[in-house]
Design a protein around this motif. Structure first.
Motif, short mmCIF file in Angstrom:
data_model
loop_
_atom_site.label_atom_id
_atom_site.label_comp_id
_atom_site.label_asym_id
_atom_site.label_seq_id
_atom_site.Cartn_x
_atom_site.Cartn_y
_atom_site.Cartn_z
N VAL A 152 -14.85 17.78 -16.67
CA VAL A 152 -14.02 17.08 -17.66
C VAL A 152 -14.93 16.26 -18.56
O VAL A 152 -15.86 15.60 -18.08
CB VAL A 152 -13.00 16.15 -16.96
N TYR A 153 -14.66 16.30 -19.85
CA TYR A 153 -15.45 15.55 -20.84
C TYR A 153 -14.57 14.47 -21.47
O TYR A 153 -13.40 14.71 -21.81
CB TYR A 153 -15.98 16.49 -21.93
N SER A 154 -15.17 13.30 -21.65
CA SER A 154 -14.42 12.20 -22.26
C SER A 154 -15.36 11.36 -23.11
O SER A 154 -16.58 11.34 -22.86
CB SER A 154 -13.76 11.33 -21.20
N PRO A 155 -14.84 10.62 -24.08
CA PRO A 155 -15.71 9.74 -24.89
C PRO A 155 -16.27 8.61 -24.05
O PRO A 155 -15.68 8.19 -23.05
CB PRO A 155 -14.76 9.23 -25.98
N GLU A 156 -17.40 8.09 -24.48
CA GLU A 156 -18.10 7.07 -23.70
C GLU A 156 -17.32 5.76 -23.62
O GLU A 156 -17.49 4.99 -22.67
CB GLU A 156 -19.48 6.83 -24.31
N TYR A 157 -16.47 5.52 -24.60
CA TYR A 157 -15.74 4.25 -24.56
C TYR A 157 -14.75 4.21 -23.39
O TYR A 157 -14.29 3.13 -22.99
CB TYR A 157 -15.02 3.99 -25.89
N CYS A 158 -14.41 5.38 -22.83
CA CYS A 158 -13.56 5.40 -21.64
C CYS A 158 -14.27 4.75 -20.45
O CYS A 158 -13.65 4.08 -19.62
CB CYS A 158 -13.15 6.82 -21.29
N LEU A 159 -15.60 4.95 -20.36
CA LEU A 159 -16.37 4.30 -19.30
C LEU A 159 -16.38 2.79 -19.50
O LEU A 159 -16.20 2.02 -18.55
CB LEU A 159 -17.80 4.85 -19.29
N GLN A 160 -16.56 2.36 -20.73
CA GLN A 160 -16.52 0.93 -21.03
C GLN A 160 -15.14 0.35 -20.75
O GLN A 160 -15.01 -0.81 -20.31
CB GLN A 160 -16.91 0.71 -22.48
N TYR A 161 -14.12 1.14 -20.98
CA TYR A 161 -12.74 0.70 -20.72
C TYR A 161 -12.53 0.45 -19.23
O TYR A 161 -11.95 -0.57 -18.83
CB TYR A 161 -11.78 1.77 -21.23
N ILE B 162 -3.74 0.46 -12.78
CA ILE B 162 -3.38 1.88 -12.76
C ILE B 162 -2.99 2.29 -14.17
O ILE B 162 -2.44 1.48 -14.93
CB ILE B 162 -2.22 2.18 -11.77
N GLY B 163 -3.31 3.51 -14.54
CA GLY B 163 -3.00 3.98 -15.88
C GLY B 163 -3.01 5.50 -15.97
O GLY B 163 -3.16 6.20 -14.95
N LEU B 164 -2.86 6.01 -17.18
CA LEU B 164 -2.73 7.45 -17.42
C LEU B 164 -3.98 8.01 -18.06
O LEU B 164 -4.63 7.35 -18.87
CB LEU B 164 -1.53 7.72 -18.33
N ILE B 165 -4.29 9.26 -17.70
CA ILE B 165 -5.38 10.01 -18.33
C ILE B 165 -4.75 10.97 -19.33
O ILE B 165 -3.94 11.82 -18.96
CB ILE B 165 -6.19 10.80 -17.28
N GLU C 247 -12.12 21.23 -21.03
CA GLU C 247 -11.10 20.20 -20.80
C GLU C 247 -11.62 18.87 -21.34
O GLU C 247 -12.66 18.39 -20.92
CB GLU C 247 -10.78 20.08 -19.31
N ASN C 248 -10.88 18.29 -22.27
CA ASN C 248 -11.29 17.06 -22.92
C ASN C 248 -10.29 15.94 -22.64
O ASN C 248 -9.07 16.14 -22.76
CB ASN C 248 -11.40 17.25 -24.43
N VAL C 249 -10.78 14.79 -22.28
CA VAL C 249 -9.96 13.59 -22.15
C VAL C 249 -10.12 12.79 -23.44
O VAL C 249 -11.25 12.58 -23.91
CB VAL C 249 -10.38 12.75 -20.93
N ILE C 250 -9.02 12.34 -23.99
CA ILE C 250 -9.09 11.62 -25.27
C ILE C 250 -8.92 10.11 -25.10
O ILE C 250 -9.42 9.33 -25.92
CB ILE C 250 -8.01 12.13 -26.25
N HIS C 251 -8.23 9.69 -24.02
CA HIS C 251 -7.95 8.25 -23.91
C HIS C 251 -7.46 7.93 -22.51
O HIS C 251 -6.89 8.76 -21.81
CB HIS C 251 -6.89 7.84 -24.94
N LEU C 252 -7.71 6.69 -22.08
CA LEU C 252 -7.17 6.13 -20.85
C LEU C 252 -6.23 4.99 -21.24
O LEU C 252 -6.62 4.09 -21.98
CB LEU C 252 -8.27 5.61 -19.94
N ASP D 211 -16.31 17.00 -11.82
CA ASP D 211 -17.48 16.46 -12.51
C ASP D 211 -17.03 15.85 -13.84
O ASP D 211 -16.62 16.56 -14.75
CB ASP D 211 -18.50 17.58 -12.75
N TRP D 212 -17.07 14.53 -13.93
CA TRP D 212 -16.61 13.80 -15.12
C TRP D 212 -17.84 13.42 -15.95
O TRP D 212 -18.71 12.71 -15.48
CB TRP D 212 -15.84 12.56 -14.70
N LYS D 213 -17.88 13.90 -17.18
CA LYS D 213 -19.02 13.64 -18.05
C LYS D 213 -18.58 12.84 -19.28
O LYS D 213 -17.58 13.17 -19.92
CB LYS D 213 -19.67 14.95 -18.50
N PHE D 214 -19.34 11.79 -19.59
CA PHE D 214 -19.06 10.96 -20.76
C PHE D 214 -19.95 11.41 -21.92
O PHE D 214 -21.16 11.61 -21.77
CB PHE D 214 -19.32 9.49 -20.45
N LEU D 215 -19.34 11.55 -23.10
CA LEU D 215 -20.06 12.01 -24.29
C LEU D 215 -20.52 10.82 -25.10
O LEU D 215 -19.71 9.96 -25.48
CB LEU D 215 -19.14 12.90 -25.15
#
Length: 463
Positions: free
Chosen positions: A5-14, A26-29, A38-43, A174-178
């Motif tokens: 899964v790929y997600s923007p780096e700001y998700c890690l900061q979040y 608790i929140g939504l992916i 597979e891309n994650v856009i926001h948490l 495997d979660w990768k931050f872009l």
């Protein structure tokens, strides 16, 4: 093969933001699944649940310190949050799972693990109950669970396959931050509705919700049967969107040094044979609903996604937008029933606006008279984001023009312009008779034409 899964780096900061506070969250992916990636856009953090049961107490942006433990979370509350957020997602994007920040190891502790499974099961059963909101979902029951430990800041992601009973299979992810923002291909479509639907008044009156449901079912069948053109051309469904962009850029480079447009224009055409019902039933109706307007659709796809995936996303976006507006409109009504004596009733569902999230746009809906500031509240409560009023794109759809309706409503002789139930049914029957006569005339012509052609053929053969 391990799921990536790929997600923007700001998700890690979040995540680190809440983990550093050593609080449970608790929140939504939110993301998009295509065959290529597979891309994650926001948490989006689930807001704190209020004990107040009034209609005004839906969500609150209170600080999360009030939460004590995951075991106290309400499955209904998370599912309700998921339904509200899904309305804001463009077609092709869905709730992919949940994230949690806590000091406990939710994968090792059986009590926490059981609670996570319960929350996921309830949420997706609730979402899947509405096919128009969550239709075209990728054919997979594996949902994501992302956990960050507040004490060690260790991040763990796994997937759980729902619907397999108590023995849910759990797999590592495997979660990768872009480091760079994800590039998206935007597809814009304006789909116009202009249809008339019959209304039959029952003893209990007319249910607005029931009438809208019928319109939604009809619109869904029509849109699903439509053919999609991209930039005026019919494309191969297996071709990647980025290839279309490259071809257009190469084609335009001979005429201009400018790059190709960032967005692609989409047109939906309904085949003529699909516009006609298989059987025609004539019934006495008490009135009609004239459903008219334009739905503005903006879909964002991973550039390596195929044309077929883009077609599915655009169609799903239009239907999801209609379903969202109808639901919000019916929820805002004081009385769902329209009285039979009401000859004219004007209903204006909320219009769509766009709100920025990262490098793409999600949407919100504004009722007539609401200002863009109303969207800021929804974005803060449901997406846990801070934006400004200037960030809201309000011009993709214009408010409905009610001048014709207002003039009709002010006219004292307006009742003369409206067909009575008897007149409406007579018109329908007359239309059916005229069509039958036309078919009869054509049949007679074809019959005699075949006879004349046979006689001429015999004459020339004998000659």
């Amino acid at each position: 093969m391990v799921r990536t899964v790929y997600s923007p780096e700001y998700c890690l900061q979040y995540l680190e933001q809440y983990a550093s506070q050593e609080v449970y969250v608790i929140g939504l992916i939110l993301g998009q699944v295509t065959n290529s990636r597979e891309n994650v856009i926001h948490l989006a953090r689930t807001p704190e649940e209020k004990t107040d049961t009034s209609s005004e107490a839906s969500y609150t942006s209170e600080k999360p310190e009030a939460r004590r433990s995951l075991l106290g979370i309400s499955e209904t509350w998370v599912a309700d949050h998921a339904k509200h957020v899904t309305r804001m997602l463009p077609g092709g994007m869905f709730v992919q799972g949940i994230f949690i920040t806590s000091d406990e190891d939710i994968f090792e502790d059986p009590n926490f693990y059981s609670k996570v499974k319960s929350v996921l099961n309830y949420t997706y059963k609730s979402l899947n109950a509405n096919q128009y909101m969550c239709g075209n979902y990728p054919d997979s029951n594996e949902k994501l669970i992302l956990h960050m430990c507040t004490s060690t800041k260790v991040l763990t992601c796994k997937s759980i396959e729902l619907g397999t009973g108590s023995k849910m299979s759990i797999k590592p992810v495997d979660w990768k931050f872009l480091p760079k923002p994800q590039q998206w291909q935007r597809l814009d479509c304006y789909y116009e509705f202009d249809d008339v639907y019959p209304v039959v008044v029952k003893k209990s009156g007319i249910s607005v919700k029931h009438q809208f449901q019928q319109i939604l079912e009809s619109a869904h069948k029509t849109i699903e049967s439509s053919v999609m053109f991209i930039d005026g051309e019919l494309k191969d469904g297996s071709e990647a969107l980025e290839q279309l962009h490259k071809k257009k850029k190469l084609k335009n480079s001979t005429k201009s040094s400018q790059d190709a447009p960032k967005s692609m224009h989409v047109s939906l055409f309904v085949p003529f044979e699909n516009c006609l019902p298989e059987t025609v039933e004539y019934l006495e109706c008490d009135g009609n609903i004239h459903f008219s307007g334009v739905v503005a659709s903006s879909v964002f796809m991973y550039p390596k996604a195929t044309v077929s995936e883009a077609i599915s996303a655009v169609k799903q976006d239009i239907i999801r937008s209609l379903a969202s507006r109808f639901t919000m409109h019916c929820d805002a009504l004081i009385d769902d029933n329209l009285l039979p004596e009401e000859k004219v009733c004007f209903n204006e569902p909320p219009r769509r606006v766009l709100v920025p999230v990262g490098s793409l746009y999600l949407c919100d809906y504004l009722f007539p008279g609401e200002a863009p500031a109303e969207a800021l509240l929804s974005v803060k409560e449901l997406l846990d984001l801070q934006i400004t009023e200037a960030d809201v794109v309000c011009d993709i759809e214009t408010p409905a023009d009610t001048s014709e309706f207002d003039a009709l409503d002010r006219d004292t002789s307006s009742e003369e312009l409206l067909a009575t139930p008897q007149e409406a049914s007579q018109f329908m029957y007359i239309t059916g008779i005229c069509f039958a006569m036309l078919v009869l005339i054509v049949s007679i012509f074809i019959h005699y034409y075949d006879g004349i052609a046979t006689c001429l053929g015999n004459f020339f053969s004998r000659a």
